[in-house]
Motif scaffolding. Structure first.
Motif, PDB file in Angstrom:
ATOM      1  N   ASP A  16      -0.242  42.209  39.350  1.00 41.32           N
ATOM      2  CA  ASP A  16       0.885  43.111  39.598  1.00 41.32           C
ATOM      3  C   ASP A  16       1.146  43.216  41.091  1.00 41.32           C
ATOM      4  O   ASP A  16       2.246  43.575  41.506  1.00 41.32           O
ATOM      5  N   ARG A  50      -4.208  44.583  40.025  1.00 45.36           N
ATOM      6  CA  ARG A  50      -3.584  44.856  38.725  1.00 45.36           C
ATOM      7  C   ARG A  50      -3.514  46.356  38.539  1.00 45.36           C
ATOM      8  O   ARG A  50      -4.401  47.093  38.971  1.00 45.36           O
ATOM      9  N   ARG A  51      -2.453  46.799  37.888  1.00 44.11           N
ATOM     10  CA  ARG A  51      -2.250  48.247  37.709  1.00 44.11           C
ATOM     11  C   ARG A  51      -3.266  48.847  36.748  1.00 44.11           C
ATOM     12  O   ARG A  51      -3.738  48.165  35.822  1.00 44.11           O
TER      13      ARG A  51
END
Ligand code: SF4
Length: 281
Positions: A16, A50-51
């Motif tokens: 992300d 990454r979220r």
């Protein structure tokens, strides 16, 4: 290789967030903090993020399910999902002839665990500060609360790192601040762990951050998680009431880009001073 190509691949592999700094942004750090202690030929430092999905914080916010966060928001995200993305980006670099050193996010507070193997190198294990590196890679800032914040997700992300000998175009450091730094977040800590503040400077970027008593955070029952790697490592505070409140504030005030149909905080939050001392804010 161009940074654009690398990032396109990283996003296709599930990242992300992807930020790049030249190794020169680490000049002046001690050997224990310098990526070149691990890979002397490193020319670029790549941060892969990454979220943490907002829903993985829901069970903690409601006080009804803490494992939801522990797996999809923490352990699996850190050790499986981001690890796979980081490994694939490392493969991509090595398929193009550049060595890629993938690193998991281990606590930089851990003291040396062995002896130096030769003169001039630090003792193992050198564990780099990923929040510091993410600032240098232009991905965001350290909030007043002491947690790394991005314009995309506020405090909701985790990172791994790749050191490479590829020379890549670095990302600029953003000028805008996400955190208002008014100190209000300290008031949401039921244990009084915020003790004044100090100025932090990373790669020329100045940030006022709270002095936090991490000993209190290690015993906090409001969603904090003890560091799983070493007792000297800082606890994970992202699901704790202080940072959930920070995230809700950043979303409601429009200071971050993530948008949802409903606000995160739907009802009065809960806090606990001690395990048996449950009360409403
Ligand atoms: S983790 Fe707990 S003790 Fe630490 S600052 Fe947040 S609410 Fe306070």
């Amino acid at each position: 290789m161009e940074s654009r190509q690398l990032k396109e691949y990283a996003f296709s592999a599930g990242a992300d967030l992807a930020g790049i700094s030249g190794i020169d942004r680490f000049d002046g750090l001690t050997r224990r903090k310098d990526p070149r202690s691990i890979f002397p030929e490193a020319r670029s430092v790549i941060m892969i993020g990454r979220r943490i999905t907002r829903g993985t914080l829901r069970g903690v916010e409601e006080g009804t399910n803490f494992q939801n966060y522990m797996f999809h928001g923490y352990n699996w995200l850190e050790n499986r999902f981001i690890a796979m993305t980081t490994f694939r980006v490392s493969e991509f670099l090595e398929d193009n002839g550049w060595e890629a050193v993938p690193l998991p996010n281990l606590p930089p507070e851990v003291p040396p665990m062995g002896v130096a193997v030769r003169k001039g190198v630090p003792e193992p294990n050198v564990m780099l500060d990923f929040d510091d590196a993410a600032v240098r890679a232009g991905l965001g800032e350290i909030g007043y609360c002491g947690i790394f914040l991005t314009p995309e997700f506020g405090p909701r992300q985790r990172f791994q790192m790749i050191l490479t000998d590829a020379v890549l175009e670095p990302d600029p450091l953003p000028a805008e601040e996400i955190c208002p730094r008014n100190g209000e977040c300290g008031g949401f800590c039921p244990l009084g762990a915020f003790n004044g503040d100090r100025e932090l400077e990373i790669s020329g970027r100045k940030m006022r951050v709270a002095e936090i008593d991490y000993g209190k955070c290690a015993s906090c029952k409001n969603g904090a998680v003890k560091n799983p790697h070493h007792p000297a490592g800082r606890p994970d505070r992202i699901a704790s009431v202080c940072i959930r409140t920070c995230m809700d504030y950043l979303e409601r005030s429009g200071r971050i880009k993530s948008r949802f149909r409903l606000p995160f905080r739907q009802r009065e939050t809960w806090t606990v001073r001690e395990e048996k001392d449950l009360y409403r804010m």
